[in-house]
Design a protein around this motif. Structure first.
Motif, PDB file in Angstrom:
ATOM      1  N   MET A 109       3.705   5.571 -13.602  1.00 56.42           N
ATOM      2  CA  MET A 109       2.708   6.227 -14.438  1.00 56.42           C
ATOM      3  C   MET A 109       3.229   7.577 -14.943  1.00 56.42           C
ATOM      4  O   MET A 109       3.092   7.900 -16.130  1.00 56.42           O
ATOM      5  CB  MET A 109       1.409   6.419 -13.659  1.00 56.42           C
ATOM      6  CG  MET A 109       0.275   6.997 -14.490  1.00 56.42           C
ATOM      7  SD  MET A 109      -0.166   5.949 -15.906  1.00 56.42           S
ATOM      8  CE  MET A 109      -0.896   4.558 -15.045  1.00 56.42           C
ATOM      9  N   GLU A 110       3.866   8.330 -14.065  1.00 59.64           N
ATOM     10  CA  GLU A 110       4.417   9.618 -14.476  1.00 59.64           C
ATOM     11  C   GLU A 110       5.527   9.428 -15.510  1.00 59.64           C
ATOM     12  O   GLU A 110       5.619  10.172 -16.495  1.00 59.64           O
ATOM     13  CB  GLU A 110       4.957  10.368 -13.257  1.00 59.64           C
ATOM     14  CG  GLU A 110       3.860  10.850 -12.305  1.00 59.64           C
ATOM     15  CD  GLU A 110       4.432  11.575 -11.104  1.00 59.64           C
ATOM     16  OE1 GLU A 110       5.679  11.677 -10.996  1.00 59.64           O
ATOM     17  OE2 GLU A 110       3.638  12.013 -10.254  1.00 59.64           O
ATOM     18  N   PHE A 111       6.359   8.418 -15.285  1.00 61.12           N
ATOM     19  CA  PHE A 111       7.458   8.134 -16.205  1.00 61.12           C
ATOM     20  C   PHE A 111       6.927   7.720 -17.577  1.00 61.12           C
ATOM     21  O   PHE A 111       7.469   8.110 -18.619  1.00 61.12           O
ATOM     22  CB  PHE A 111       8.339   7.036 -15.613  1.00 61.12           C
ATOM     23  CG  PHE A 111       9.608   6.786 -16.358  1.00 61.12           C
ATOM     24  CD1 PHE A 111      10.569   7.779 -16.490  1.00 61.12           C
ATOM     25  CD2 PHE A 111       9.865   5.544 -16.923  1.00 61.12           C
ATOM     26  CE1 PHE A 111      11.747   7.547 -17.177  1.00 61.12           C
ATOM     27  CE2 PHE A 111      11.040   5.301 -17.609  1.00 61.12           C
ATOM     28  CZ  PHE A 111      11.991   6.295 -17.734  1.00 61.12           C
ATOM     29  N   SER A 112       5.834   6.945 -17.578  1.00 56.68           N
ATOM     30  CA  SER A 112       5.278   6.446 -18.839  1.00 56.68           C
ATOM     31  C   SER A 112       4.702   7.572 -19.693  1.00 56.68           C
ATOM     32  O   SER A 112       4.546   7.417 -20.900  1.00 56.68           O
ATOM     33  CB  SER A 112       4.197   5.401 -18.559  1.00 56.68           C
ATOM     34  OG  SER A 112       3.011   5.995 -18.049  1.00 56.68           O
ATOM     35  N   LEU A 126      11.839  12.059 -12.852  1.00 57.07           N
ATOM     36  CA  LEU A 126      10.556  11.661 -12.275  1.00 57.07           C
ATOM     37  C   LEU A 126      10.681  10.451 -11.356  1.00 57.07           C
ATOM     38  O   LEU A 126       9.737  10.107 -10.645  1.00 57.07           O
ATOM     39  CB  LEU A 126       9.555  11.334 -13.394  1.00 57.07           C
ATOM     40  CG  LEU A 126       9.190  12.509 -14.309  1.00 57.07           C
ATOM     41  CD1 LEU A 126       8.348  12.015 -15.480  1.00 57.07           C
ATOM     42  CD2 LEU A 126       8.447  13.583 -13.530  1.00 57.07           C
ATOM     43  N   ILE A 127      11.834   9.812 -11.368  1.00 55.19           N
ATOM     44  CA  ILE A 127      12.060   8.644 -10.506  1.00 55.19           C
ATOM     45  C   ILE A 127      12.723   9.112  -9.224  1.00 55.19           C
ATOM     46  O   ILE A 127      13.811   9.689  -9.247  1.00 55.19           O
ATOM     47  CB  ILE A 127      12.946   7.606 -11.221  1.00 55.19           C
ATOM     48  CG1 ILE A 127      12.291   7.163 -12.530  1.00 55.19           C
ATOM     49  CG2 ILE A 127      13.194   6.403 -10.317  1.00 55.19           C
ATOM     50  CD1 ILE A 127      13.187   6.288 -13.390  1.00 55.19           C
ATOM     51  N   ASN A 142       0.805  -1.222   0.000  1.00 55.65           N
ATOM     52  CA  ASN A 142       0.000   0.000   0.000  1.00 55.65           C
ATOM     53  C   ASN A 142       0.834   1.265   0.000  1.00 55.65           C
ATOM     54  O   ASN A 142       0.357   2.314  -0.399  1.00 55.65           O
ATOM     55  CB  ASN A 142      -0.934   0.027   1.212  1.00 55.65           C
ATOM     56  CG  ASN A 142      -2.044  -1.004   1.112  1.00 55.65           C
ATOM     57  OD1 ASN A 142      -1.791  -2.135   0.734  1.00 55.65           O
ATOM     58  ND2 ASN A 142      -3.250  -0.621   1.430  1.00 55.65           N
ATOM     59  N   SER A 143       2.071   1.191   0.466  1.00 53.00           N
ATOM     60  CA  SER A 143       2.893   2.393   0.537  1.00 53.00           C
ATOM     61  C   SER A 143       3.968   2.385  -0.532  1.00 53.00           C
ATOM     62  O   SER A 143       3.945   3.182  -1.457  1.00 53.00           O
ATOM     63  CB  SER A 143       3.543   2.514   1.916  1.00 53.00           C
ATOM     64  OG  SER A 143       4.329   3.680   1.999  1.00 53.00           O
ATOM     65  N   ILE A 144       4.888   1.441  -0.445  1.00 58.40           N
ATOM     66  CA  ILE A 144       6.011   1.420  -1.376  1.00 58.40           C
ATOM     67  C   ILE A 144       5.539   1.167  -2.795  1.00 58.40           C
ATOM     68  O   ILE A 144       5.901   1.876  -3.733  1.00 58.40           O
ATOM     69  CB  ILE A 144       7.054   0.375  -0.931  1.00 58.40           C
ATOM     70  CG1 ILE A 144       7.654   0.794   0.415  1.00 58.40           C
ATOM     71  CG2 ILE A 144       8.146   0.224  -1.978  1.00 58.40           C
ATOM     72  CD1 ILE A 144       8.585  -0.216   1.018  1.00 58.40           C
ATOM     73  N   CYS A 145       4.712   0.131  -2.978  1.00 55.27           N
ATOM     74  CA  CYS A 145       4.270  -0.194  -4.334  1.00 55.27           C
ATOM     75  C   CYS A 145       3.396   0.908  -4.924  1.00 55.27           C
ATOM     76  O   CYS A 145       3.418   1.145  -6.125  1.00 55.27           O
ATOM     77  CB  CYS A 145       3.539  -1.528  -4.353  1.00 55.27           C
ATOM     78  SG  CYS A 145       4.671  -2.934  -4.275  1.00 55.27           S
ATOM     79  N   ALA A 146       2.613   1.560  -4.062  1.00 60.08           N
ATOM     80  CA  ALA A 146       1.793   2.664  -4.551  1.00 60.08           C
ATOM     81  C   ALA A 146       2.677   3.778  -5.089  1.00 60.08           C
ATOM     82  O   ALA A 146       2.379   4.388  -6.120  1.00 60.08           O
ATOM     83  CB  ALA A 146       0.897   3.192  -3.419  1.00 60.08           C
ATOM     84  N   GLN A 147       3.794   4.041  -4.408  1.00 58.13           N
ATOM     85  CA  GLN A 147       4.720   5.078  -4.877  1.00 58.13           C
ATOM     86  C   GLN A 147       5.409   4.656  -6.178  1.00 58.13           C
ATOM     87  O   GLN A 147       5.601   5.463  -7.083  1.00 58.13           O
ATOM     88  CB  GLN A 147       5.770   5.357  -3.793  1.00 58.13           C
ATOM     89  CG  GLN A 147       5.211   6.034  -2.548  1.00 58.13           C
ATOM     90  CD  GLN A 147       4.641   7.402  -2.863  1.00 58.13           C
ATOM     91  OE1 GLN A 147       5.173   8.130  -3.684  1.00 58.13           O
ATOM     92  NE2 GLN A 147       3.542   7.743  -2.218  1.00 58.13           N
ATOM     93  N   VAL A 148       5.764   3.372  -6.257  1.00 55.11           N
ATOM     94  CA  VAL A 148       6.381   2.868  -7.484  1.00 55.11           C
ATOM     95  C   VAL A 148       5.396   2.983  -8.649  1.00 55.11           C
ATOM     96  O   VAL A 148       5.765   3.389  -9.759  1.00 55.11           O
ATOM     97  CB  VAL A 148       6.850   1.410  -7.298  1.00 55.11           C
ATOM     98  CG1 VAL A 148       7.302   0.827  -8.630  1.00 55.11           C
ATOM     99  CG2 VAL A 148       7.985   1.346  -6.287  1.00 55.11           C
TER     100      VAL A 148
END
Length: 288
Positions: free
Chosen positions: A228-231, A256-257, A217-223
């Motif tokens: 999405m922003e990178f794409s 963005l990363i 819920n935290s780390i994966c959500a940020q990834v």
């Protein structure tokens, strides 16, 4: 060791948190936890319950582990080993059993099931030097907490659970753990009380849920957000500009990363699709 030493883990102040990592438990999750706390399996001998526990534990994709005394690693004798599976909680009285026997040692030294622990450096040191067991398949909830918070400061298991789920620390503890008796705080006195057993079960169950909540819920959500922003890097750009920034060595869009997320550091990996599927299955089971 002085009487005050046992309380050290409950006295440190929470550090300022720059990221929202609070994920309150749902009504269904609280109900599920209450049900699990009513069916704790307390094991003092190698009877049928012991062997059923071993069979259940070794068939799990992941388990949650906790030992008491929990601090000072090799410098304390094992009194209690608590293990949580998807549906059960086992409290193994190592003081009564006399040892961690080869069947259990084999499970602890295997890569599967994955072992969720807090402060794994202390736990691993304890198993290695007190029992000759090299703990394998470790997933540390403290490491997950540090990644989610993007900072590193001491945080005991009760403090971490309080932080992530928004539960008051005093509601998580029991009178024996915060009392004046060192033997009660360290779980070396016998008999163990019902409050102590429920405390151990609550900690080991919530440790598992906290670890998964932080990872997914935290780390994966940020990834996922960064992905999405990178794409969308090239949205709105003219074709001529895009071509200039698509060469093999281009670093366009890398800003963005967030470099704070060192998810490929040694000992830390992103969850696989199978991990995510298993997490969702466990969440469904936990609500039953």
């Amino acid at each position: 060791m002085s009487d005050s030493d046992g309380n050290d883990s409950f006295c440190s102040a929470f550090e300022a948190i720059s990221i929202n990592i609070r994920f309150p438990l749902s009504h269904d999750e609280l109900e599920s936890l209450d049900k699990k706390l009513t069916r704790i399996v307390y094991i003092q001998q190698t009877d049928a319950s012991y062997h059923r526990a071993l069979n259940d534990i070794k068939d799990q994709p992941s388990i949650s582990l906790m030992i008491e005394p929990s601090f000072y690693g090799r410098h304390q004798a094992t009194s209690v080993l608590a293990v949580a599976t998807a549906n059960e909680t086992y409290i193994l009285d190592i003081k009564a059993l006399g040892s961690i026997f080869p069947e259990m040692a084999k499970i602890l030294e295997a890569d599967q099931p994955r072992k969720i622990v807090h402060y794994s450096h202390r736990v691993s040191d304890h198993f290695r030097y007190k029992h000759g067991i090299v703990l394998a398949g470790v997933s540390d909830s403290f490491v997950a907490l540090c990644l989610a918070r993007q900072e590193k400061s001491p945080c005991s298991l009760p403090e971490a659970i309080s932080l992530v789920f928004g539960l008051p620390v005093e509601d998580l503890l029991c009178e024996e753990v915060i009392g004046a008796s060192e033997s009660r705080r360290n779980f070396t006195a016998r008999p163990l009380t019902q409050s102590q057993l429920r405390y151990l079960a609550r900690m080991v169950q919530l440790q598992h849920r906290m670890h998964d909540r932080l990872i997914f819920n935290s780390i994966c959500a940020q990834v996922q957000r960064m992905s999405m922003e990178f794409s969308r890097n090239f949205l709105g750009f003219q074709s001529s500009d895009v071509a200039l920034n698509m060469g093999p060595g281009s670093r366009f869009g890398f800003h963005l990363i967030d470099s704070c997320y060192k998810l490929t550091a040694e000992g830390t990996t992103l969850p696989t699709p199978e991990d995510i599927d298993h997490h969702e299955l466990e969440q469904r089971r936990g609500r039953k």
